[in-house]
Write an enzyme that holds these catalytic residues in place. Structure first.
Site, PDB file in Angstrom:
ATOM      1  N   LYS A  52       0.834  -1.150  -0.060  1.00 33.31           N
ATOM      2  CA  LYS A  52      -0.177   0.095  -0.198  1.00 33.31           C
ATOM      3  C   LYS A  52       0.994   1.352  -0.031  1.00 33.31           C
ATOM      4  CE  LYS A  52      -4.342  -1.560   0.046  1.00 33.31           C
ATOM      5  NZ  LYS A  52      -5.237  -1.102  -0.755  1.00 33.31           N
ATOM      6  N   SER A 307       0.777  -9.815  -0.131  1.00 33.59           N
ATOM      7  CA  SER A 307       0.641  -8.607   0.113  1.00 33.59           C
ATOM      8  C   SER A 307       0.908  -7.635   1.247  1.00 33.59           C
ATOM      9  CB  SER A 307      -0.831  -8.427  -0.472  1.00 33.59           C
ATOM     10  OG  SER A 307      -1.867  -8.915   0.271  1.00 33.59           O
TER      11      SER A 307
END
Length: 413
Positions: A52, A307
């Site tokens: 992110k 992720s």
């Protein structure tokens, strides 16, 4: 080459001011297990332990160039940390709205990354409630809203994952497995691959309790899920993004997998215990999905994007509990036990040598001939329960297996 690919490459170069490329590592354990060449793109090793940071940094960089100096976002954790890190890097102020239910580890890290540059406000039980509060505040103070996924510059930043991956490998992978929440990562990576490596297949993975992309593909447009299981908090999104949908609408529904939250727990524990890799539930999605495509990937080069690794270890007992139940190694029973001396001893004699009582609650009611017992039993092998139930039946015990009754186990366990 398209403007998008060039822009993603430029974004990747700009990110070197903040952090080096995340590792792309061949994993021998998974490669041997699936008979394939499995590589992990370790976004869990970024400065904020998730990808992110890429979208937040790229969007903030561009917004600042247009004159923005104040930023607002809403996030369950990873996007918040990425924005906080970027705020500190650029020296701008940010207000970060997070659900009250966000794991404490993510809240603390967000504050640590942003320092004096950010204010964290805990609002609402769900991200949708938090989002409304953030948008209202953004309009009130005239700040720039930094979307976690539904923003062209965020998508462009997340695409840098694919840029690094392709630059690291001598040949493009045959398959890339990606987690899907709002769709920013999957949209960005698919756009890069469609141009630079069009023969690479993509497999997209959602948590069963937040499969907003699959729901959109079923009806041909984004829809809002009536309820969302927030266990996979990094990917539990009620509605796929509008901009990400424009990229993902052409995805073959057969390439979108839904995996259960309980099974994800088995992968979290496997990667932790076998490989020493700490993954949050969303970070384990791509690795967990390999179980569903084992035949498809055999003998092929596969990249799984891990992720995120923002795992709160206070959740470890819950993860272990859910993994055991999914694997059939732990069961909960309601046992009807005769209220007579020796009844408990008789039951204990039905247990096998490796069976372990993990929970036992008994309420004796003198006006009844039987009492109810809530009992949790752990076994070494799932098949051990077959023998236990046979012995209980032979001894005349009445019982009910409530392991699969979600309502009962949520209330009792």
């Amino acid at each position: 080459m398209s403007t998008f690919v060039e822009a993603a490459r430029a974004a990747e170069r700009e990110m070197r001011e903040l952090f080096p490329p995340t590792p792309l590592l061949r994993n021998d354990h998974l490669s041997q297990r699936y008979g394939a060449e499995i590589w992990l793109k370790r976004e869990d090793l970024s400065p904020v332990r998730s990808y992110k940071i890429r979208g937040a940094m790229n969007a903030m960089r561009k917004a600042r160039a247009a004159g923005a100096e104040r930023f607002v976002c809403a996030s369950a954790g990873n996007h918040a940390q990425g924005m906080a890190y970027a705020c500190a890097h650029f020296g701008v102020s940010g207000t970060i709205y997070m659900p009250v239910t966000t794991p404490k580890q993510k809240i603390d890290k967000t504050r640590a990354f942003g320092g004096e540059h950010v204010e964290v406000r805990l609002t609402g039980d769900y991200v949708d409630d938090t989002l409304r509060a953030a948008e209202a505040h953004c309009k009130e103070v005239g700040a720039h809203f930094l979307s976690p996924f539904d923003d062209a510059d965020v998508i462009e930043g997340q695409a840098s994952v694919a840029v690094e991956m392709l630059e690291t490998l001598d040949e493009p992978p045959e398959v890339v497995v990606l987690p899907v929440g709002g769709g920013g990562l999957s949209a960005g990576v698919r756009r890069i691959l469609s141009e630079v490596s069009p023969h690479t297949e993509t497999i997209l993975v959602e948590p069963a309790g937040g499969a907003s992309l699959a729901a959109a593909l079923e009806v041909g447009e984004p829809v809002t899920l009536p309820r969302v299981d927030t266990f996979v908090d990094g990917a539990a999104v009620a509605r796929i993004g509008k901009r990400t949908w424009e990229v993902l609408r052409e995805v073959d529904p057969r390439d979108v997998l839904r995996v259960s939250e309980d099974r994800i727990c088995t992968t979290i524990l496997e990667m932790l215990n076998v490989e020493g890799i700490v993954l949050e539930p969303a970070g384990a999605l791509a690795v967990d999905a390999l179980k569903d495509v084992a035949e498809r990937i055999e003998g092929r080069r596969v990249v799984c994007v891990t992720s995120g690794g923002n795992f709160d270890f206070e959740r470890l007992p819950e993860v272990k509990e859910r993994a055991q139940r999914f694997s059939g190694l732990k069961k909960y029973l309601i046992l009807r036990l005769p209220q007579r001396p020796g009844a408990l001893r008789d039951f204990l004699q039905t247990l096998g040598p490796d069976d372990d009582i993990a929970r036992f609650e008994y309420l004796k009611k003198s006006a009844r001939n039987f009492g109810s017992v809530l009992i949790g039993i752990e076994a070494q092998r799932a098949e051990d329960f077959r023998g236990l139930f046979e012995r209980m039946d032979a001894a005349g015990f009445l019982y009910r297996d409530i392991t699969g009754d979600q309502s009962l186990t949520d209330f009792l366990v």
